[in-house]
Write an enzyme that holds these catalytic residues in place. Structure first.
Site, PDB file in Angstrom:
ATOM      1  N   ARG A  85     -25.706 -40.285  38.385  1.00 48.82           N
ATOM      2  CA  ARG A  85     -24.522 -40.040  37.578  1.00 48.82           C
ATOM      3  C   ARG A  85     -23.785 -38.861  38.210  1.00 48.82           C
ATOM      4  NH1 ARG A  85     -26.909 -39.907  31.537  1.00 48.82           N
ATOM      5  NH2 ARG A  85     -28.674 -38.914  32.566  1.00 48.82           N
ATOM      6  N   ARG A  91     -34.014 -37.378  21.393  1.00 52.13           N
ATOM      7  CA  ARG A  91     -32.754 -36.877  21.940  1.00 52.13           C
ATOM      8  C   ARG A  91     -31.553 -37.538  21.269  1.00 52.13           C
ATOM      9  NH1 ARG A  91     -31.691 -37.813  27.562  1.00 52.13           N
ATOM     10  NH2 ARG A  91     -29.932 -36.470  27.084  1.00 52.13           N
ATOM     11  N   ASP A 118     -25.559 -48.257  26.693  1.00 54.63           N
ATOM     12  CA  ASP A 118     -26.538 -47.574  25.844  1.00 54.63           C
ATOM     13  C   ASP A 118     -27.270 -48.514  24.896  1.00 54.63           C
ATOM     14  OD1 ASP A 118     -26.101 -45.145  26.973  1.00 54.63           O
ATOM     15  OD2 ASP A 118     -24.987 -44.270  25.319  1.00 54.63           O
ATOM     16  N   LYS A 163     -24.274 -38.746  18.527  1.00 53.56           N
ATOM     17  CA  LYS A 163     -24.730 -37.836  19.582  1.00 53.56           C
ATOM     18  C   LYS A 163     -23.661 -37.653  20.649  1.00 53.56           C
ATOM     19  CE  LYS A 163     -27.906 -37.982  23.570  1.00 53.56           C
ATOM     20  NZ  LYS A 163     -26.886 -38.366  24.588  1.00 53.56           N
ATOM     21  N   ASN A 164     -23.067 -38.746  21.102  1.00 55.56           N
ATOM     22  CA  ASN A 164     -22.121 -38.666  22.209  1.00 55.56           C
ATOM     23  C   ASN A 164     -20.768 -38.098  21.800  1.00 55.56           C
ATOM     24  OD1 ASN A 164     -24.009 -39.687  24.008  1.00 55.56           O
ATOM     25  ND2 ASN A 164     -23.358 -41.802  23.715  1.00 55.56           N
ATOM     26  N   CYS A 215     -31.801 -37.817  31.252  1.00 55.62           N
ATOM     27  CA  CYS A 215     -32.619 -39.021  31.385  1.00 55.62           C
ATOM     28  C   CYS A 215     -32.504 -39.593  32.795  1.00 55.62           C
ATOM     29  CB  CYS A 215     -32.158 -40.080  30.372  1.00 55.62           C
ATOM     30  SG  CYS A 215     -32.774 -39.819  28.707  1.00 55.62           S
TER      31      CYS A 215
END
Length: 416
Positions: free
Chosen positions: A121, A397, A305, A22-23, A116
């Protein structure tokens, strides 16, 4: 919004082919807007965030087509430089489009991002980096408006090795005039993947994976074909799911070299690991050992994570484990839900002390963010009785068909 229903107590054993990261895929999809041609991306996972990113591309005027795990993006018809507010609010990672759109259009308009709720951030590092490249940025009424006559290479120093800021700086710099140096750059494997993709498009980026990235600007980028790296966080989550249930699992399509900190923690907990080039085979002990102290850090440290899924492991380990969260100040939202299941966890500030219990109990719980949701799945697999997990939209997600993979490995899990 659906729910996952898990009957705990079954060993998670078998074989799983790990999805694309995903990242990595999200910034790579953003990078396609700079191509003069068609980009074909392989190993693209089925995720809500990928779907939202595809929608951003389409609203910008690009053509996106998916066939299985292959996504094709044709950006030659791109006709807009603004990302609408609703998409920015849903997905914080959409801020990564900023550098790419500026590179192509010399202007961009985006609203402040959402995502999220795991803590502050701030995107100030992103904006500071872009200003170093000659971009004029105005912040008005919740919108970020960027413009420039030309992007000029420069020296960018990041006060913190932010992954997103490093990516945005890379995207903006690859077609800048002259040379750009990014110091204190993020070192995550996903940064390397983005750099490799950009180079496939004709960019000249070197130093990815180190703290200094050097970029020689080129006049344009062309289309490319590329395979997305495997997701190291998903891989570690499935290792946790098997370890907490006393199972034996084989992960394929992984890069163990990207997972050093996570694998060392698992070894400390007593699991047996056999590492091959693109495979990890794990056998769990009858009883896991406590972790002692885990501190989340930028790569190559222990990833924030995976903190919550590994905390789920610690809830049934022998002894006391301590987690110190150094990245996000609000990343213990899963603690209350694990406590509902009988976990013994005390939180003070950014530290959590976990005393292992003999067994967790099934309960009705709710995922409040992506990785905390994964932690609840891990805990539920080992709990006595049935656990119902709400908030599956967060889990979706980042995890592709999580119930399908776990079901194939012996879990009793269904989606309602």
């Amino acid at each position: 919004m659906g729910k996952l229903v898990i009957d705990g107590g079954n060993k998670i054993s078998g074989e799983i082919g790990v999805q694309g990261a995903k990242n990595a895929v999200l910034p790579i999809l953003a990078a396609t807007v700079m191509a003069d041609g068609v980009c074909t991306l392989k190993n693209c996972p089925y995720l809500r965030d990928v779907d939202k990113t595809d929608l951003v591309l389409e609203r910008l005027g690009c053509r996106v087509h998916r066939a299985g795990n292959i996504v094709t993006v044709d950006t030659r018809g791109m006709c807009d430089c603004k990302i609408c507010e609703d998409l920015m609010r849903e997905m914080r990672s959409s801020i990564i489009f900023l550098g790419a759109i500026i590179s192509r259009c010399k202007k961009a308009v985006v609203s402040m991002p959402g995502g999220c709720p795991i803590g502050l951030r701030p995107i100030d590092l992103h904006l500071k980096a872009l200003r170093e490249l000659g971009v004029d940025i105005q912040e008005e009424h919740g919108y970020i408006k960027c413009s420039t006559d030309k992007i000029v290479g420069g020296n960018i120093h990041l006060d913190f090795p932010s992954v997103g800021a490093t990516e945005n700086a890379m995207l903006a710099a690859v077609c800048a005039e002259g040379f750009t140096t990014i110091t204190n750059a993020a070192r995550e494997p996903e940064i390397v993947d983005l750099g490799n993709f950009l180079n496939c498009m004709g960019a000249k980026v070197r130093g990815m994976g180190g703290s200094v990235i050097k970029i020689e600007g080129v006049s344009k980028l062309h289309g490319a074909e590329y395979t997305i790296m495997p997701d190291r966080i998903v891989a570690a989550t499935y290792l946790a799911a098997s370890a907490i249930t006393g199972g034996e699992i084989c992960l394929k399509n992984v890069n163990p070299r990207d997972m050093g900190a996570m694998l060392h923690v698992l070894l400390d907990m007593g699991v047996q690991l056999r590492i091959e080039k693109d495979k990890i085979i794990q056998k769990a002990p009858k009883k896991l050992e406590s972790i002692h102290i885990v501190r989340t850090m930028p790569y190559p440290g222990f990833p924030t994570d995976i903190q919550s899924p590994f905390m789920a492991l610690a809830t049934v380990a022998r002894g006391t484990s301590v987690f110190i969260e150094n990245i996000f100040e609000n990343r213990f939202q899963h603690v209350d839900e694990l406590t509902r299941m009988g976990a013994d966890i005390k939180v003070e500030g950014r530290s959590a002390v976990v005393r292992g219990v003999n067994v967790l109990q099934g309960a009705n719980v709710v995922a409040r963010e992506l990785r905390g949701g994964a932690a609840l799945v891990v805990a539920a697999l080992a709990a006595n009785g049935t656990t119902t997990i709400g908030g599956t939209e967060f889990i979706d997600r980042g995890y592709e068909n999580i119930e399908k993979y776990l079901l194939e490995c012996g879990a009793k899990i269904r989606r309602e």
